[in-house]
Enzyme design. Structure first.
Site, PDB file in Angstrom:
ATOM      1  N   GLY A 289       0.731  -1.230   0.063  1.00  0.00           N
ATOM      2  CA  GLY A 289      -0.060  -0.063   0.020  1.00  0.00           C
ATOM      3  C   GLY A 289       0.895   1.372   0.103  1.00  0.00           C
TER       4      GLY A 289
ATOM      5  N   GLN B  81       3.033   9.843   1.110  1.00  0.00           N
ATOM      6  CA  GLN B  81       4.512   9.201   1.250  1.00  0.00           C
ATOM      7  C   GLN B  81       5.237   9.841   0.067  1.00  0.00           C
ATOM      8  OE1 GLN B  81       2.446   5.387   2.236  1.00  0.00           O
ATOM      9  NE2 GLN B  81       4.462   5.331   3.351  1.00  0.00           N
TER      10      GLN B  81
ATOM     11  N   CYS C 287       5.570  -0.207   7.286  1.00  0.00           N
ATOM     12  CA  CYS C 287       5.032   0.900   6.502  1.00  0.00           C
ATOM     13  C   CYS C 287       6.496   1.451   5.844  1.00  0.00           C
ATOM     14  CB  CYS C 287       4.920   2.189   7.120  1.00  0.00           C
ATOM     15  SG  CYS C 287       4.502   3.742   6.416  1.00  0.00           S
ATOM     16  N   LEU C 288       6.195   1.564   4.383  1.00  0.00           N
ATOM     17  CA  LEU C 288       7.503   1.893   3.376  1.00  0.00           C
ATOM     18  C   LEU C 288       8.044   3.307   4.061  1.00  0.00           C
ATOM     19  CD1 LEU C 288       5.996   1.354  -0.014  1.00  0.00           C
ATOM     20  CD2 LEU C 288       7.586  -0.196   1.444  1.00  0.00           C
TER      21      LEU C 288
ATOM     22  N   HIS D 168      -4.605   1.892   7.295  1.00  0.00           N
ATOM     23  CA  HIS D 168      -3.243   2.388   7.361  1.00  0.00           C
ATOM     24  C   HIS D 168      -2.893   3.608   6.417  1.00  0.00           C
ATOM     25  CE1 HIS D 168       1.352   1.450   7.735  1.00  0.00           C
ATOM     26  NE2 HIS D 168       1.364   2.401   6.669  1.00  0.00           N
ATOM     27  N   GLU D 169      -3.271   3.021   5.173  1.00  0.00           N
ATOM     28  CA  GLU D 169      -3.189   4.329   4.205  1.00  0.00           C
ATOM     29  C   GLU D 169      -4.082   5.539   4.395  1.00  0.00           C
ATOM     30  OE1 GLU D 169      -0.450   3.526   2.591  1.00  0.00           O
ATOM     31  OE2 GLU D 169      -0.418   1.517   2.957  1.00  0.00           O
TER      32      GLU D 169
ATOM     33  N   HIS E  38      -2.482   7.838   6.548  1.00  0.00           N
ATOM     34  CA  HIS E  38      -1.486   8.679   6.100  1.00  0.00           C
ATOM     35  C   HIS E  38      -2.172   9.924   5.487  1.00  0.00           C
ATOM     36  CE1 HIS E  38       2.156   6.414   6.229  1.00  0.00           C
ATOM     37  NE2 HIS E  38       1.724   5.252   5.724  1.00  0.00           N
TER      38      HIS E  38
HETATM   39 NI    NI Z   1       2.598   3.414   5.702  1.00  0.00          NI
END
Ligand code: NI
Length: 167
Positions: free
Chosen positions: A46, A51, A91-92, A133-134, A137
């Protein structure tokens, strides 16, 4: 298409609240294509526009092994949620950091597609985790915000130590 740079914690830009998308044009198409390429290359399941330093309400996700089930949500909004689950998230924007987070088990989300057409999607389990989660963000919220202060401090210290060792 191009791979985009992913902002990493503690970059303050990760705290930006994204604005709704009002124009569904070639630039949006381009952004979504680049976000998918960036997510698959990372690799991740995701990615939120926040991000990649684009502060618009856009997220992409794909939980499939074959990377052939891309989900694109523009202006997503949770309509209903129920149940709870604890899932180990990464998470990236936090390379190498994983933590158990409690979230709703099921969510029903309304969104628009890349052409602006409204739709609803229901998810449970890992996909529901990913969407929550996304969507966090997009309001500047990070998965570590769901942890206790003690746990968060411990994990972030460990991440910082790892980063220093590899630098
Ligand atoms: Ni994330």
């Amino acid at each position: 298409m191009a791979k985009l740079d992913i902002l990493e914690f503690p970059d303050p830009r990760l705290r930006t609240k994204a604005e709704p998308v009002t124009v569904f044009d070639g630039a949006l198409r381009h952004l979504v294509a680049d976000m998918l390429e960036t997510m698959y290359a990372a690799p991740g399941v995701g990615l939120a526009a926040t991000q990649v330093n684009v502060h618009r309400q856009v997220l992409v996700a794909d939980m499939s092994d074959e990377h052939d089930q891309p989900l694109v949500l523009v202006n997503p909004c949770i309509l209903e949620s129920d149940g709870t689950q604890v899932f180990q998230e990464g998470c990236l924007s936090f390379p190498g950091l994983f933590a158990d987070v409690e979230r709703a088990m099921r969510v029903k989300v309304s969104a628009q597609d890349i052409d602006g057409k409204p739709f609803e999607v229901e998810a449970e389990g890992p996909l529901a985790v990913c969407m929550q989660h996304e969507m966090d963000h997009l309001i500047g919220k990070l998965f570590v915000d769901h942890l206790s202060t003690l746990k968060r401090t411990m994990l972030l210290k460990r991440m910082e130590k790892k980063r220093r060792q590899s630098a």
